[in-house]
Design a protein around this motif. Structure first.
Motif, PDB file in Angstrom:
ATOM      1  N   SER A 117       0.843  -1.191   0.000  1.00 52.97           N
ATOM      2  CA  SER A 117       0.000   0.000   0.000  1.00 52.97           C
ATOM      3  C   SER A 117       0.879   1.241   0.000  1.00 52.97           C
ATOM      4  O   SER A 117       2.062   1.182   0.351  1.00 52.97           O
ATOM      5  CB  SER A 117      -0.903  -0.005   1.238  1.00 52.97           C
ATOM      6  OG  SER A 117      -0.121   0.152   2.396  1.00 52.97           O
ATOM      7  N   PRO A 118       0.328   2.387  -0.366  1.00 55.23           N
ATOM      8  CA  PRO A 118       1.119   3.629  -0.322  1.00 55.23           C
ATOM      9  C   PRO A 118       1.639   3.933   1.081  1.00 55.23           C
ATOM     10  O   PRO A 118       2.750   4.427   1.239  1.00 55.23           O
ATOM     11  CB  PRO A 118       0.128   4.700  -0.786  1.00 55.23           C
ATOM     12  CG  PRO A 118      -0.905   3.958  -1.556  1.00 55.23           C
ATOM     13  CD  PRO A 118      -0.983   2.601  -0.958  1.00 55.23           C
ATOM     14  N   THR A 119       0.880   3.576   2.087  1.00 57.90           N
ATOM     15  CA  THR A 119       1.325   3.820   3.462  1.00 57.90           C
ATOM     16  C   THR A 119       2.512   2.925   3.796  1.00 57.90           C
ATOM     17  O   THR A 119       3.472   3.367   4.424  1.00 57.90           O
ATOM     18  CB  THR A 119       0.168   3.550   4.435  1.00 57.90           C
ATOM     19  OG1 THR A 119      -0.953   4.310   4.018  1.00 57.90           O
ATOM     20  CG2 THR A 119       0.527   3.925   5.843  1.00 57.90           C
ATOM     21  N   ALA A 120       2.453   1.654   3.356  1.00 58.68           N
ATOM     22  CA  ALA A 120       3.556   0.742   3.625  1.00 58.68           C
ATOM     23  C   ALA A 120       4.823   1.204   2.899  1.00 58.68           C
ATOM     24  O   ALA A 120       5.933   1.114   3.442  1.00 58.68           O
ATOM     25  CB  ALA A 120       3.178  -0.672   3.212  1.00 58.68           C
ATOM     26  N   GLU A 121       4.671   1.691   1.662  1.00 64.59           N
ATOM     27  CA  GLU A 121       5.823   2.194   0.920  1.00 64.59           C
ATOM     28  C   GLU A 121       6.448   3.394   1.626  1.00 64.59           C
ATOM     29  O   GLU A 121       7.667   3.493   1.741  1.00 64.59           O
ATOM     30  CB  GLU A 121       5.404   2.592  -0.493  1.00 64.59           C
ATOM     31  CG  GLU A 121       5.076   1.433  -1.390  1.00 64.59           C
ATOM     32  CD  GLU A 121       4.602   1.878  -2.760  1.00 64.59           C
ATOM     33  OE1 GLU A 121       4.917   3.024  -3.161  1.00 64.59           O
ATOM     34  OE2 GLU A 121       3.908   1.098  -3.421  1.00 64.59           O
ATOM     35  N   LEU A 122       5.614   4.298   2.117  1.00 63.31           N
ATOM     36  CA  LEU A 122       6.113   5.472   2.828  1.00 63.31           C
ATOM     37  C   LEU A 122       6.830   5.066   4.109  1.00 63.31           C
ATOM     38  O   LEU A 122       7.903   5.594   4.435  1.00 63.31           O
ATOM     39  CB  LEU A 122       4.962   6.419   3.133  1.00 63.31           C
ATOM     40  CG  LEU A 122       5.306   7.749   3.783  1.00 63.31           C
ATOM     41  CD1 LEU A 122       6.215   8.560   2.872  1.00 63.31           C
ATOM     42  CD2 LEU A 122       4.053   8.530   4.095  1.00 63.31           C
ATOM     43  N   ALA A 123       6.283   4.093   4.833  1.00 62.99           N
ATOM     44  CA  ALA A 123       6.919   3.632   6.071  1.00 62.99           C
ATOM     45  C   ALA A 123       8.265   2.982   5.771  1.00 62.99           C
ATOM     46  O   ALA A 123       9.248   3.190   6.493  1.00 62.99           O
ATOM     47  CB  ALA A 123       6.000   2.659   6.793  1.00 62.99           C
ATOM     48  N   ALA A 124       8.340   2.199   4.686  1.00 60.42           N
ATOM     49  CA  ALA A 124       9.599   1.556   4.318  1.00 60.42           C
ATOM     50  C   ALA A 124      10.638   2.603   3.920  1.00 60.42           C
ATOM     51  O   ALA A 124      11.820   2.493   4.276  1.00 60.42           O
ATOM     52  CB  ALA A 124       9.375   0.573   3.181  1.00 60.42           C
ATOM     53  N   ALA A 127      11.959   4.200   7.005  1.00 59.28           N
ATOM     54  CA  ALA A 127      12.847   3.274   7.716  1.00 59.28           C
ATOM     55  C   ALA A 127      14.227   3.244   7.059  1.00 59.28           C
ATOM     56  O   ALA A 127      15.258   3.224   7.749  1.00 59.28           O
ATOM     57  CB  ALA A 127      12.238   1.884   7.751  1.00 59.28           C
ATOM     58  N   ARG A 128      14.267   3.262   5.714  1.00 57.34           N
ATOM     59  CA  ARG A 128      15.558   3.283   5.013  1.00 57.34           C
ATOM     60  C   ARG A 128      16.316   4.582   5.309  1.00 57.34           C
ATOM     61  O   ARG A 128      17.522   4.565   5.550  1.00 57.34           O
ATOM     62  CB  ARG A 128      15.348   3.121   3.515  1.00 57.34           C
ATOM     63  CG  ARG A 128      14.996   1.710   3.090  1.00 57.34           C
ATOM     64  CD  ARG A 128      15.066   1.554   1.565  1.00 57.34           C
ATOM     65  NE  ARG A 128      14.041   2.341   0.878  1.00 57.34           N
ATOM     66  CZ  ARG A 128      12.810   1.921   0.623  1.00 57.34           C
ATOM     67  NH1 ARG A 128      12.449   0.714   1.004  1.00 57.34           N
ATOM     68  NH2 ARG A 128      11.948   2.687  -0.010  1.00 57.34           N
ATOM     69  N   ALA A 129      15.611   5.708   5.295  1.00 64.71           N
ATOM     70  CA  ALA A 129      16.261   6.992   5.584  1.00 64.71           C
ATOM     71  C   ALA A 129      16.777   7.018   7.021  1.00 64.71           C
ATOM     72  O   ALA A 129      17.894   7.507   7.282  1.00 64.71           O
ATOM     73  CB  ALA A 129      15.281   8.132   5.355  1.00 64.71           C
ATOM     74  N   HIS A 130      16.040   6.454   7.940  1.00 67.48           N
ATOM     75  CA  HIS A 130      16.477   6.423   9.346  1.00 67.48           C
ATOM     76  C   HIS A 130      17.702   5.516   9.499  1.00 67.48           C
ATOM     77  O   HIS A 130      18.622   5.829  10.249  1.00 67.48           O
ATOM     78  CB  HIS A 130      15.337   5.928  10.238  1.00 67.48           C
ATOM     79  CG  HIS A 130      15.713   5.847  11.674  1.00 67.48           C
ATOM     80  ND1 HIS A 130      15.953   6.962  12.434  1.00 67.48           N
ATOM     81  CD2 HIS A 130      15.905   4.776  12.492  1.00 67.48           C
ATOM     82  CE1 HIS A 130      16.270   6.595  13.656  1.00 67.48           C
ATOM     83  NE2 HIS A 130      16.256   5.268  13.716  1.00 67.48           N
ATOM     84  N   ALA A 131      17.716   4.401   8.755  1.00 66.97           N
ATOM     85  CA  ALA A 131      18.866   3.491   8.822  1.00 66.97           C
ATOM     86  C   ALA A 131      20.125   4.180   8.307  1.00 66.97           C
ATOM     87  O   ALA A 131      21.209   4.003   8.867  1.00 66.97           O
ATOM     88  CB  ALA A 131      18.583   2.231   8.024  1.00 66.97           C
ATOM     89  N   LYS A 132      20.003   4.980   7.236  1.00 64.03           N
ATOM     90  CA  LYS A 132      21.165   5.705   6.712  1.00 64.03           C
ATOM     91  C   LYS A 132      21.679   6.725   7.717  1.00 64.03           C
ATOM     92  O   LYS A 132      22.875   6.897   7.888  1.00 64.03           O
ATOM     93  CB  LYS A 132      20.801   6.417   5.409  1.00 64.03           C
ATOM     94  CG  LYS A 132      20.716   5.509   4.219  1.00 64.03           C
ATOM     95  CD  LYS A 132      20.405   6.310   2.960  1.00 64.03           C
ATOM     96  CE  LYS A 132      20.274   5.394   1.759  1.00 64.03           C
ATOM     97  NZ  LYS A 132      19.910   6.130   0.550  1.00 64.03           N
ATOM     98  N   ARG A 133      20.745   7.428   8.386  1.00 66.17           N
ATOM     99  CA  ARG A 133      21.165   8.436   9.370  1.00 66.17           C
ATOM    100  C   ARG A 133      21.875   7.798  10.558  1.00 66.17           C
ATOM    101  O   ARG A 133      22.838   8.333  11.071  1.00 66.17           O
ATOM    102  CB  ARG A 133      19.961   9.233   9.867  1.00 66.17           C
ATOM    103  CG  ARG A 133      19.474  10.287   8.935  1.00 66.17           C
ATOM    104  CD  ARG A 133      18.515  11.254   9.628  1.00 66.17           C
ATOM    105  NE  ARG A 133      17.449  10.593  10.367  1.00 66.17           N
ATOM    106  CZ  ARG A 133      16.224  10.333   9.903  1.00 66.17           C
ATOM    107  NH1 ARG A 133      15.926  10.697   8.668  1.00 66.17           N
ATOM    108  NH2 ARG A 133      15.329   9.729  10.640  1.00 66.17           N
ATOM    109  N   THR A 134      21.360   6.685  10.994  1.00 61.20           N
ATOM    110  CA  THR A 134      21.919   6.064  12.194  1.00 61.20           C
ATOM    111  C   THR A 134      23.087   5.145  11.895  1.00 61.20           C
ATOM    112  O   THR A 134      23.760   4.684  12.811  1.00 61.20           O
ATOM    113  CB  THR A 134      20.825   5.260  12.931  1.00 61.20           C
ATOM    114  OG1 THR A 134      20.286   4.287  12.051  1.00 61.20           O
ATOM    115  CG2 THR A 134      19.751   6.177  13.462  1.00 61.20           C
ATOM    116  N   GLN A 135      23.376   4.855  10.609  1.00 62.71           N
ATOM    117  CA  GLN A 135      24.476   3.968  10.262  1.00 62.71           C
ATOM    118  C   GLN A 135      25.803   4.572  10.693  1.00 62.71           C
ATOM    119  O   GLN A 135      26.689   3.866  11.152  1.00 62.71           O
ATOM    120  CB  GLN A 135      24.471   3.705   8.755  1.00 62.71           C
ATOM    121  CG  GLN A 135      25.418   2.616   8.325  1.00 62.71           C
ATOM    122  CD  GLN A 135      25.279   2.326   6.848  1.00 62.71           C
ATOM    123  OE1 GLN A 135      24.723   3.134   6.113  1.00 62.71           O
ATOM    124  NE2 GLN A 135      25.797   1.194   6.421  1.00 62.71           N
ATOM    125  N   ALA A 136      25.972   5.859  10.561  1.00 60.46           N
ATOM    126  CA  ALA A 136      27.215   6.515  10.937  1.00 60.46           C
ATOM    127  C   ALA A 136      27.400   6.506  12.457  1.00 60.46           C
ATOM    128  O   ALA A 136      28.508   6.568  12.954  1.00 60.46           O
ATOM    129  CB  ALA A 136      27.236   7.942  10.411  1.00 60.46           C
TER     130      ALA A 136
END
Length: 169
Positions: A117-124, A127-136
């Motif tokens: 769903s569009p909501t699931a895509e937005l949540a994913a 989550a990817r953007a948060h993973a990139k921020r916290t990877q460092a």
């Protein structure tokens, strides 16, 4: 001298003849009503901020020719005045029953299961953007260092080790 009470008149032995009812005298009299199967109703609410006979007339004359039936009028009163402050005019009309297309519904479910769903895509995506921020920031930091980051300091002041003040005797 005391006054005599009047007696009520005696009733006639037979009642008066019944009046004959004339069919067709009143509008709709003598006609059999048309009974339709009830369908789903649509509702329309029109809000009138200026309540006078002209605005009520205009509203009725506007919506009744479009197929809407007057259902009722609700007035909103002011405490200080006997005149209504607003009016809500309610209309109804029968609508067609919605046609259910089972094949279209199945296709849509299949698309949603494949793409999400569009909501699931937005949540994913979030989550990817948060993973990139916290990877460092994989290394845990102390509360003191985090406070320094939040305060806008580039590097926290180093802790001085070995210096303890002892109370004077």
């Amino acid at each position: 001298m005391p006054t005599k009470k009047k007696r009520p008149k005696r009733k006639a032995a037979k009642p008066p003849p019944e009046r004959q009812r004339r069919a067709g005298k009143r509008p709709g009299a003598g006609h059999t009503p048309v009974i339709r199967a009830p369908g789903p109703l649509q509702y329309k609410v029109v809000e009138l901020s200026t309540v006078d006979e002209g605005s009520l007339e205009r509203t009725l004359n506007e919506w009744v020719p479009k197929g809407w039936n007057l259902d009722g009028v609700q007035f909103a009163m002011r405490e200080a005045s006997k005149r209504p402050a607003m009016a809500f005019v309610f209309f109804t009309r029968e609508s067609e029953a919605p046609a259910h297309d089972t094949e279209e519904a199945r296709e849509r479910l299949m698309r949603l299961s494949e793409t999400g769903s569009p909501t699931a895509e937005l949540a994913a995506e979030n989550a990817r953007a948060h993973a990139k921020r916290t990877q460092a920031q994989r290394m845990p930091i102390s509360a003191y260092e985090r406070l320094a980051q939040l305060a806008g300091l580039d590097e926290p002041e180093p802790l001085e080790k070995g210096l303890t003040l002892e109370p004077e005797e």
